[in-house]
Write a protein that holds these residues in place. Structure first.
Motif, PDB file in Angstrom:
ATOM      1  N   ASP A   1       5.133  41.477  77.096  1.00 18.35           N
ATOM      2  CA  ASP A   1       4.900  40.604  75.951  1.00 18.35           C
ATOM      3  C   ASP A   1       3.471  40.082  75.981  1.00 18.35           C
ATOM      4  OD1 ASP A   1       4.773  38.260  77.614  1.00 18.35           O
ATOM      5  OD2 ASP A   1       6.937  38.000  77.455  1.00 18.35           O
ATOM      6  N   TYR A   2       3.050  39.474  74.879  1.00 23.16           N
ATOM      7  CA  TYR A   2       1.676  38.990  74.757  1.00 23.16           C
ATOM      8  C   TYR A   2       1.322  37.987  75.861  1.00 23.16           C
ATOM      9  CZ  TYR A   2       1.223  40.940  70.001  1.00 23.16           C
ATOM     10  OH  TYR A   2       1.137  41.776  68.903  1.00 23.16           O
ATOM     11  N   ASP A   3       2.192  37.018  76.104  1.00 15.25           N
ATOM     12  CA  ASP A   3       1.894  35.975  77.098  1.00 15.25           C
ATOM     13  C   ASP A   3       1.676  36.564  78.491  1.00 15.25           C
ATOM     14  OD1 ASP A   3       2.148  34.052  75.112  1.00 15.25           O
ATOM     15  OD2 ASP A   3       4.100  33.316  75.805  1.00 15.25           O
ATOM     16  N   THR A   4       2.543  37.486  78.877  1.00 16.16           N
ATOM     17  CA  THR A   4       2.426  38.110  80.193  1.00 16.16           C
ATOM     18  C   THR A   4       1.121  38.899  80.292  1.00 16.16           C
ATOM     19  OG1 THR A   4       4.838  38.247  80.348  1.00 16.16           O
ATOM     20  CG2 THR A   4       3.561  39.675  81.826  1.00 16.16           C
ATOM     21  N   ALA A   5       0.776  39.598  79.224  1.00 20.17           N
ATOM     22  CA  ALA A   5      -0.476  40.367  79.218  1.00 20.17           C
ATOM     23  C   ALA A   5      -1.683  39.447  79.338  1.00 20.17           C
ATOM     24  CB  ALA A   5      -0.567  41.204  77.949  1.00 20.17           C
ATOM     25  N   ALA A   6      -1.664  38.304  78.671  1.00 17.45           N
ATOM     26  CA  ALA A   6      -2.794  37.364  78.732  1.00 17.45           C
ATOM     27  C   ALA A   6      -2.986  36.839  80.155  1.00 17.45           C
ATOM     28  CB  ALA A   6      -2.584  36.218  77.752  1.00 17.45           C
ATOM     29  N   VAL A   7      -1.903  36.461  80.805  1.00 15.00           N
ATOM     30  CA  VAL A   7      -1.984  35.982  82.194  1.00 15.00           C
ATOM     31  C   VAL A   7      -2.519  37.094  83.093  1.00 15.00           C
ATOM     32  CG1 VAL A   7      -0.621  35.176  84.171  1.00 15.00           C
ATOM     33  CG2 VAL A   7      -0.173  34.247  81.879  1.00 15.00           C
ATOM     34  N   ARG A   8      -2.017  38.309  82.909  1.00 16.78           N
ATOM     35  CA  ARG A   8      -2.449  39.459  83.717  1.00 16.78           C
ATOM     36  C   ARG A   8      -3.936  39.743  83.517  1.00 16.78           C
ATOM     37  NH1 ARG A   8      -3.116  44.280  81.975  1.00 16.78           N
ATOM     38  NH2 ARG A   8      -1.654  44.159  80.224  1.00 16.78           N
ATOM     39  N   GLU A   9      -4.400  39.760  82.261  1.00 15.77           N
ATOM     40  CA  GLU A   9      -5.808  40.063  81.980  1.00 15.77           C
ATOM     41  C   GLU A   9      -6.749  39.019  82.574  1.00 15.77           C
ATOM     42  OE1 GLU A   9      -7.196  42.750  80.895  1.00 15.77           O
ATOM     43  OE2 GLU A   9      -5.403  43.798  80.219  1.00 15.77           O
ATOM     44  N   LEU A  10      -6.368  37.753  82.530  1.00 12.61           N
ATOM     45  CA  LEU A  10      -7.196  36.719  83.164  1.00 12.61           C
ATOM     46  C   LEU A  10      -7.381  37.017  84.643  1.00 12.61           C
ATOM     47  CD1 LEU A  10      -5.895  33.379  81.617  1.00 12.61           C
ATOM     48  CD2 LEU A  10      -8.242  34.242  81.521  1.00 12.61           C
ATOM     49  N   GLY A  11      -6.303  37.406  85.313  1.00 12.41           N
ATOM     50  CA  GLY A  11      -6.370  37.721  86.737  1.00 12.41           C
ATOM     51  C   GLY A  11      -7.179  38.971  87.013  1.00 12.41           C
ATOM     52  N   GLU A  12      -6.920  40.038  86.236  1.00 14.85           N
ATOM     53  CA  GLU A  12      -7.606  41.306  86.477  1.00 14.85           C
ATOM     54  C   GLU A  12      -9.100  41.234  86.190  1.00 14.85           C
ATOM     55  OE1 GLU A  12      -3.852  44.284  85.416  1.00 14.85           O
ATOM     56  OE2 GLU A  12      -5.626  44.317  84.142  1.00 14.85           O
ATOM     57  N   GLU A  13      -9.478  40.646  85.067  1.00 15.99           N
ATOM     58  CA  GLU A  13     -10.874  40.689  84.653  1.00 15.99           C
ATOM     59  C   GLU A  13     -11.725  39.564  85.224  1.00 15.99           C
ATOM     60  OE1 GLU A  13     -11.285  41.181  80.426  1.00 15.99           O
ATOM     61  OE2 GLU A  13     -10.281  43.125  80.474  1.00 15.99           O
ATOM     62  N   LEU A  14     -11.148  38.358  85.317  1.00 12.92           N
ATOM     63  CA  LEU A  14     -11.943  37.192  85.721  1.00 12.92           C
ATOM     64  C   LEU A  14     -11.512  36.582  87.051  1.00 12.92           C
ATOM     65  CD1 LEU A  14     -12.161  35.392  82.253  1.00 12.92           C
ATOM     66  CD2 LEU A  14     -13.746  37.068  83.244  1.00 12.92           C
TER      67      LEU A  14
ATOM     68  N   GLN B   1      -0.471  29.782  86.675  1.00 17.56           N
ATOM     69  CA  GLN B   1       0.965  29.851  86.955  1.00 17.56           C
ATOM     70  C   GLN B   1       1.747  30.557  85.857  1.00 17.56           C
ATOM     71  OE1 GLN B   1       2.480  29.038  89.845  1.00 17.56           O
ATOM     72  NE2 GLN B   1       0.374  28.768  90.544  1.00 17.56           N
ATOM     73  N   GLY B   2       1.287  30.432  84.629  1.00 11.73           N
ATOM     74  CA  GLY B   2       1.984  31.058  83.520  1.00 11.73           C
ATOM     75  C   GLY B   2       1.281  30.760  82.216  1.00 11.73           C
ATOM     76  N   PRO B   3       1.836  31.246  81.121  1.00  3.67           N
ATOM     77  CA  PRO B   3       1.186  31.077  79.828  1.00  3.67           C
ATOM     78  C   PRO B   3       1.072  29.615  79.391  1.00  3.67           C
ATOM     79  CG  PRO B   3       3.369  32.031  79.553  1.00  3.67           C
ATOM     80  CD  PRO B   3       3.083  32.005  81.020  1.00  3.67           C
ATOM     81  N   GLU B   4       1.866  28.741  79.990  1.00  2.00           N
ATOM     82  CA  GLU B   4       1.813  27.320  79.634  1.00  2.00           C
ATOM     83  C   GLU B   4       0.450  26.706  79.930  1.00  2.00           C
ATOM     84  OE1 GLU B   4       3.982  28.430  82.161  1.00  2.00           O
ATOM     85  OE2 GLU B   4       5.499  29.008  80.696  1.00  2.00           O
ATOM     86  N   ALA B   5      -0.332  27.334  80.806  1.00  2.00           N
ATOM     87  CA  ALA B   5      -1.669  26.834  81.143  1.00  2.00           C
ATOM     88  C   ALA B   5      -2.669  27.098  80.019  1.00  2.00           C
ATOM     89  CB  ALA B   5      -2.156  27.472  82.438  1.00  2.00           C
ATOM     90  N   MET B   6      -2.291  27.969  79.090  1.00  2.00           N
ATOM     91  CA  MET B   6      -3.171  28.327  77.969  1.00  2.00           C
ATOM     92  C   MET B   6      -2.590  27.761  76.682  1.00  2.00           C
ATOM     93  SD  MET B   6      -3.744  32.386  78.733  1.00  2.00           S
ATOM     94  CE  MET B   6      -1.977  32.718  78.670  1.00  2.00           C
ATOM     95  N   GLN B   7      -3.437  27.741  75.661  1.00  2.00           N
ATOM     96  CA  GLN B   7      -2.984  27.373  74.328  1.00  2.00           C
ATOM     97  C   GLN B   7      -3.103  28.608  73.444  1.00  2.00           C
ATOM     98  OE1 GLN B   7      -5.492  24.526  72.363  1.00  2.00           O
ATOM     99  NE2 GLN B   7      -4.353  24.632  70.463  1.00  2.00           N
ATOM    100  N   LEU B   8      -2.032  28.941  72.733  1.00  3.40           N
ATOM    101  CA  LEU B   8      -2.088  30.030  71.763  1.00  3.40           C
ATOM    102  C   LEU B   8      -2.824  29.510  70.540  1.00  3.40           C
ATOM    103  CD1 LEU B   8      -1.311  32.824  70.650  1.00  3.40           C
ATOM    104  CD2 LEU B   8       0.843  31.808  69.896  1.00  3.40           C
ATOM    105  N   LEU B   9      -3.928  30.160  70.182  1.00  2.00           N
ATOM    106  CA  LEU B   9      -4.705  29.726  69.019  1.00  2.00           C
ATOM    107  C   LEU B   9      -4.171  30.342  67.730  1.00  2.00           C
ATOM    108  CD1 LEU B   9      -8.369  29.890  70.383  1.00  2.00           C
ATOM    109  CD2 LEU B   9      -6.892  27.879  70.104  1.00  2.00           C
ATOM    110  N   PHE B  10      -3.974  31.664  67.733  1.00  2.00           N
ATOM    111  CA  PHE B  10      -3.465  32.329  66.542  1.00  2.00           C
ATOM    112  C   PHE B  10      -3.111  33.773  66.875  1.00  2.00           C
ATOM    113  CE2 PHE B  10      -8.086  32.787  66.438  1.00  2.00           C
ATOM    114  CZ  PHE B  10      -8.272  34.136  66.167  1.00  2.00           C
ATOM    115  N   LYS B  11      -2.406  34.377  65.936  1.00  2.00           N
ATOM    116  CA  LYS B  11      -2.105  35.803  65.998  1.00  2.00           C
ATOM    117  C   LYS B  11      -2.726  36.423  64.751  1.00  2.00           C
ATOM    118  CE  LYS B  11       1.661  39.121  66.411  1.00  2.00           C
ATOM    119  NZ  LYS B  11       3.118  39.272  66.603  1.00  2.00           N
TER     120      LYS B  11
END
Length: 185
Positions: free
Chosen positions: A77-90, A95-105
């Motif tokens: 899902d989108y949230d899991t991918a966002a957490v994964r990409e933060l780890g892989e790239e930066l 801990q999970g998607p709750e640490a981020m704010q969804l701005l828009f789709k």
């Protein structure tokens, strides 16, 4: 982890519902709709971090884009991918998607490369470890200075980033001025 033309992505329809799977190479070659995430990392000084894509990337090499971004893998899902990409790239571990704010789709379009995208916001003041296979450089920008750089030479910035940045800046103006986008023009 470098991209492989054999990675499997979910193919989606106009409503972002999964209708099948295909390898990355086919998805991009045929312009099939699929999913991606973009994360804008901000620091407490109101600066946004951008990455310059590696020259070895198969798409948009050497251009500046969002802090972290990537495809949503098949079954993810989108949230899991966002957490994964933060780890892989930066190297940012949250801990999970709750640490981020969804701005828009945003729906799939030519500017996103046929990708439905979800865009997230994260405030981060700690160190980052940039993946050298993905990123050639990174830098922090004040929003007004970044606006000027994009106006100066938009070709230095990925089309998807320019789209995202335009929406973010419009949302900022709406929040600041309390006006609709029509009255800001």
């Amino acid at each position: 982890m470098p991209s492989s033309p054999n990675e499997i992505f979910d193919i989606v329809d106009e409503t972002d519902q999964v209708i099948g799977q295909a390898p990355r190479g086919r998805v991009h070659a045929e312009g099939l709709m699929h999913r991606a995430v973009h994360i804008l990392v901000w620091n407490s000084r109101n600066e946004v971090f951008l990455q310059k894509r590696s020259m070895s990337k198969d798409q948009m090499p050497g251009v500046w884009t969002t802090s972290a971004s990537g495809h949503v893998d098949s079954g993810e899902d989108y949230d899991t991918a966002a957490v994964r990409e933060l780890g892989e790239e930066l190297g940012i571990q949250i801990q999970g998607p709750e640490a981020m704010q969804l701005l828009f789709k945003h729906p799939a379009c030519k500017h996103t490369g046929a990708e439905f995208i979800q865009v997230y916001h994260l405030v981060w003041d700690a160190d980052m470890t940039l993946d050298p296979e993905e990123i050639d450089a990174g830098a922090w920008y004040q929003p007004d200075a970044l606006d000027a750089l994009i106006r100066e030479d938009r070709r230095n910035y990925a089309p998807s980033f320019r789209l995202i940045w335009g929406i973010v800046r419009q949302q900022d103006a709406q929040a600041f001025f309390g006006e609709s986008s029509d009255s800001l023009q």
